[in-house]
Scaffold this motif. Sequence first.
Motif, PDB file in Angstrom:
ATOM      1  N   ALA A   1       2.050  -7.267  64.156  1.00 35.57           N
ATOM      2  CA  ALA A   1       1.487  -6.950  62.847  1.00 35.57           C
ATOM      3  C   ALA A   1       2.542  -7.114  61.753  1.00 35.57           C
ATOM      4  O   ALA A   1       2.225  -7.517  60.623  1.00 35.57           O
ATOM      5  N   ARG A   2       3.779  -6.813  62.063  1.00 40.36           N
ATOM      6  CA  ARG A   2       4.851  -7.029  61.091  1.00 40.36           C
ATOM      7  C   ARG A   2       4.988  -8.510  60.761  1.00 40.36           C
ATOM      8  O   ARG A   2       5.176  -8.887  59.601  1.00 40.36           O
ATOM      9  N   VAL A   3       4.884  -9.355  61.792  1.00 37.32           N
ATOM     10  CA  VAL A   3       4.977 -10.803  61.553  1.00 37.32           C
ATOM     11  C   VAL A   3       3.824 -11.269  60.670  1.00 37.32           C
ATOM     12  O   VAL A   3       4.012 -12.033  59.722  1.00 37.32           O
ATOM     13  N   GLN A   4       2.606 -10.791  60.956  1.00 38.32           N
ATOM     14  CA  GLN A   4       1.456 -11.195  60.153  1.00 38.32           C
ATOM     15  C   GLN A   4       1.597 -10.694  58.713  1.00 38.32           C
ATOM     16  O   GLN A   4       1.243 -11.410  57.770  1.00 38.32           O
ATOM     17  N   SER A   5       2.115  -9.497  58.528  1.00 35.57           N
ATOM     18  CA  SER A   5       2.340  -8.982  57.176  1.00 35.57           C
ATOM     19  C   SER A   5       3.342  -9.841  56.428  1.00 35.57           C
ATOM     20  O   SER A   5       3.157 -10.149  55.242  1.00 35.57           O
ATOM     21  N   ALA A   6       4.405 -10.245  57.118  1.00 35.38           N
ATOM     22  CA  ALA A   6       5.403 -11.112  56.490  1.00 35.38           C
ATOM     23  C   ALA A   6       4.782 -12.448  56.091  1.00 35.38           C
ATOM     24  O   ALA A   6       5.088 -12.996  55.022  1.00 35.38           O
ATOM     25  N   ILE A   7       3.904 -12.974  56.916  1.00 34.59           N
ATOM     26  CA  ILE A   7       3.229 -14.240  56.605  1.00 34.59           C
ATOM     27  C   ILE A   7       2.385 -14.092  55.338  1.00 34.59           C
ATOM     28  O   ILE A   7       2.393 -14.966  54.460  1.00 34.59           O
TER      29      ILE A   7
ATOM     30  N   ALA B   1       7.865  -5.633  46.900  1.00 37.16           N
ATOM     31  CA  ALA B   1       7.701  -4.244  46.471  1.00 37.16           C
ATOM     32  C   ALA B   1       6.238  -3.941  46.143  1.00 37.16           C
ATOM     33  O   ALA B   1       5.716  -2.879  46.519  1.00 37.16           O
ATOM     34  N   ASP B   2       5.568  -4.854  45.452  1.00 39.03           N
ATOM     35  CA  ASP B   2       4.159  -4.641  45.104  1.00 39.03           C
ATOM     36  C   ASP B   2       3.281  -4.598  46.353  1.00 39.03           C
ATOM     37  O   ASP B   2       2.331  -3.810  46.429  1.00 39.03           O
ATOM     38  N   TRP B   3       3.582  -5.435  47.330  1.00 40.37           N
ATOM     39  CA  TRP B   3       2.784  -5.472  48.563  1.00 40.37           C
ATOM     40  C   TRP B   3       2.882  -4.132  49.296  1.00 40.37           C
ATOM     41  O   TRP B   3       1.870  -3.610  49.761  1.00 40.37           O
ATOM     42  N   PHE B   4       4.088  -3.593  49.353  1.00 37.49           N
ATOM     43  CA  PHE B   4       4.248  -2.310  50.041  1.00 37.49           C
ATOM     44  C   PHE B   4       3.545  -1.178  49.293  1.00 37.49           C
ATOM     45  O   PHE B   4       3.017  -0.244  49.915  1.00 37.49           O
ATOM     46  N   ARG B   5       3.528  -1.245  47.968  1.00 36.21           N
ATOM     47  CA  ARG B   5       2.831  -0.209  47.207  1.00 36.21           C
ATOM     48  C   ARG B   5       1.325  -0.226  47.476  1.00 36.21           C
ATOM     49  O   ARG B   5       0.672   0.819  47.413  1.00 36.21           O
TER      50      ARG B   5
ATOM     51  N   PHE C   1       0.266   2.210  54.498  1.00 40.16           N
ATOM     52  CA  PHE C   1       0.369   2.531  55.924  1.00 40.16           C
ATOM     53  C   PHE C   1       1.706   2.104  56.511  1.00 40.16           C
ATOM     54  O   PHE C   1       2.092   2.562  57.594  1.00 40.16           O
ATOM     55  N   ALA C   2       2.415   1.218  55.843  1.00 38.94           N
ATOM     56  CA  ALA C   2       3.691   0.732  56.371  1.00 38.94           C
ATOM     57  C   ALA C   2       4.775   1.788  56.199  1.00 38.94           C
ATOM     58  O   ALA C   2       5.062   2.228  55.076  1.00 38.94           O
TER      59      ALA C   2
ATOM     60  N   SER D   1       8.798   3.349  56.733  1.00 42.44           N
ATOM     61  CA  SER D   1      10.088   2.840  56.265  1.00 42.44           C
ATOM     62  C   SER D   1      10.656   1.792  57.214  1.00 42.44           C
ATOM     63  O   SER D   1      11.200   0.774  56.768  1.00 42.44           O
ATOM     64  N   LYS D   2      10.525   2.014  58.536  1.00 44.33           N
ATOM     65  CA  LYS D   2      11.023   1.021  59.489  1.00 44.33           C
ATOM     66  C   LYS D   2      10.208  -0.270  59.411  1.00 44.33           C
ATOM     67  O   LYS D   2      10.753  -1.371  59.524  1.00 44.33           O
ATOM     68  N   ASP D   3       8.886  -0.108  59.210  1.00 45.06           N
ATOM     69  CA  ASP D   3       8.041  -1.290  59.061  1.00 45.06           C
ATOM     70  C   ASP D   3       8.440  -2.079  57.820  1.00 45.06           C
ATOM     71  O   ASP D   3       8.552  -3.307  57.850  1.00 45.06           O
ATOM     72  N   ARG D   4       8.640  -1.378  56.712  1.00 44.45           N
ATOM     73  CA  ARG D   4       9.000  -2.059  55.459  1.00 44.45           C
ATOM     74  C   ARG D   4      10.314  -2.812  55.606  1.00 44.45           C
ATOM     75  O   ARG D   4      10.446  -3.949  55.140  1.00 44.45           O
ATOM     76  N   ARG D   5      11.272  -2.167  56.260  1.00 47.21           N
ATOM     77  CA  ARG D   5      12.570  -2.835  56.449  1.00 47.21           C
ATOM     78  C   ARG D   5      12.419  -4.082  57.315  1.00 47.21           C
ATOM     79  O   ARG D   5      12.953  -5.150  56.992  1.00 47.21           O
ATOM     80  N   ALA D   6      11.658  -3.965  58.399  1.00 40.74           N
ATOM     81  CA  ALA D   6      11.492  -5.090  59.308  1.00 40.74           C
ATOM     82  C   ALA D   6      10.727  -6.234  58.653  1.00 40.74           C
ATOM     83  O   ALA D   6      11.091  -7.413  58.806  1.00 40.74           O
ATOM     84  N   VAL D   7       9.658  -5.909  57.921  1.00 37.74           N
ATOM     85  CA  VAL D   7       8.873  -6.952  57.266  1.00 37.74           C
ATOM     86  C   VAL D   7       9.703  -7.649  56.193  1.00 37.74           C
ATOM     87  O   VAL D   7       9.678  -8.883  56.071  1.00 37.74           O
ATOM     88  N   ARG D   8      10.440  -6.878  55.416  1.00 36.75           N
ATOM     89  CA  ARG D   8      11.277  -7.473  54.369  1.00 36.75           C
ATOM     90  C   ARG D   8      12.301  -8.429  54.971  1.00 36.75           C
ATOM     91  O   ARG D   8      12.525  -9.531  54.456  1.00 36.75           O
ATOM     92  N   GLU D   9      12.926  -8.016  56.068  1.00 32.84           N
ATOM     93  CA  GLU D   9      13.918  -8.881  56.709  1.00 32.84           C
ATOM     94  C   GLU D   9      13.280 -10.163  57.214  1.00 32.84           C
ATOM     95  O   GLU D   9      13.870 -11.248  57.100  1.00 32.84           O
TER      96      GLU D   9
END
Length: 389
Positions: free
Chosen positions: A5-11, A33-37, A41-42, A44-52
């Motif tokens: 799901a993190r990969v799909q979010s990054a896509i 930043a806007d996407w996370f707002r 449901f994401a 902090s670990k999810d946000r960091r991983a998706v951003r990377e």
Amino acid sequence: MTPAARVQSAIEILDLVITAATSGGASADKIVADWFRSHRFAGSKDRRAVRELVFAAIRSCGPIPASGRAAMLRLAQADPALPALFDGSHHGPQPIGLDEPIGLGGTAPQWLEARLIESAIDPADWPAMLERAPLDIRLNPLRGSAELPQSGEPLHSPLGLRYPPGTPVEQWDAFKAGQIEVQDAGSQLAGHAVAALPGETVVDLCAGAGGKSLALAAAMDNRGRLIACDIDRARLSRLAPRADRAGVIIIEQRLLNPGRESEALADLAGQADAVLVDAPCSGTGTWRRNPEARWRLNSKELERLTAIQARLLDLAAALVKPGGRLNYVTCSVLDDEGANQARQFLARHPDWRAVPLDLPAGTPREPGLRLSPAHDATDGFFIARFVSP
């Protein structure tokens, strides 16, 4: 979120970044930043991983990819753990097809790589232009000595310290008290090159949010006259609260109308001891921070920027008093915006002369010098100083 799901979010985010890059939209940082707002449901670990994942995929593609999925597939070629996450699971990306488009590698679009070569940027140095940038700070002597919660690495710049990326310096008491400012080492050296002195009249012609203006005010010990100008109201509006926090009291702000700058600066004609032109540019020296900027640039935009730079240099020259200084800076490594632009200025103003810069970093690129991520561990800059007849 699952790894898939993190990969799909990054896509999904990459699709937005690609659209913005081709249409002049928001930066990748703002899009993330806007996407996370809007996706609370994401964690902090999810946000960091998706951003990377997002920024790793951006850095992996030289030319702009066809889609966010194509960019992620390019990254998957270098990361053996990623292909298995294209598993078609709930919220995950669909399995990889045999003939799917995959983003191309490289450092930049082909035409831009050619410009790097023309500017004598060795291809061996290109990877450093896309590495993640460290976090640099400048100590502010106007607020006294700062007690910092962790020690930093001393920089070439006399008041600079370096920390790992992501260090939360804006949460430190020293930052809140105005004792430190976040500023890249190269930007600090560009301000240092102005050699502003207490009591002088100094013009920061393209002040933006005022990072270099604050450094100039500190060098002037809050004595003299410092005029910070820009045509962007939103950016210039950020200077006043920053100046208050830093204890700077000598800055005068001027919002300029594009094309009518001379009228607004008429009272300063021939009066400035020094003028800093930190000109709008391609930002090729800042790819470490804004890697998607490679996708926004084209030859037509580069021509537009170089025309603006030439006009600003001529405008600045009219403000400098006899024997005064004009400092030209761009956060670009391209000769079109650096050495060539400086030579053309001297050709238009044959009575002016370029003077050597005594900086602790940089490589001569006549008639100035160039800072680069590969050789100086800074953002890329061209810096030149001219003296009025």
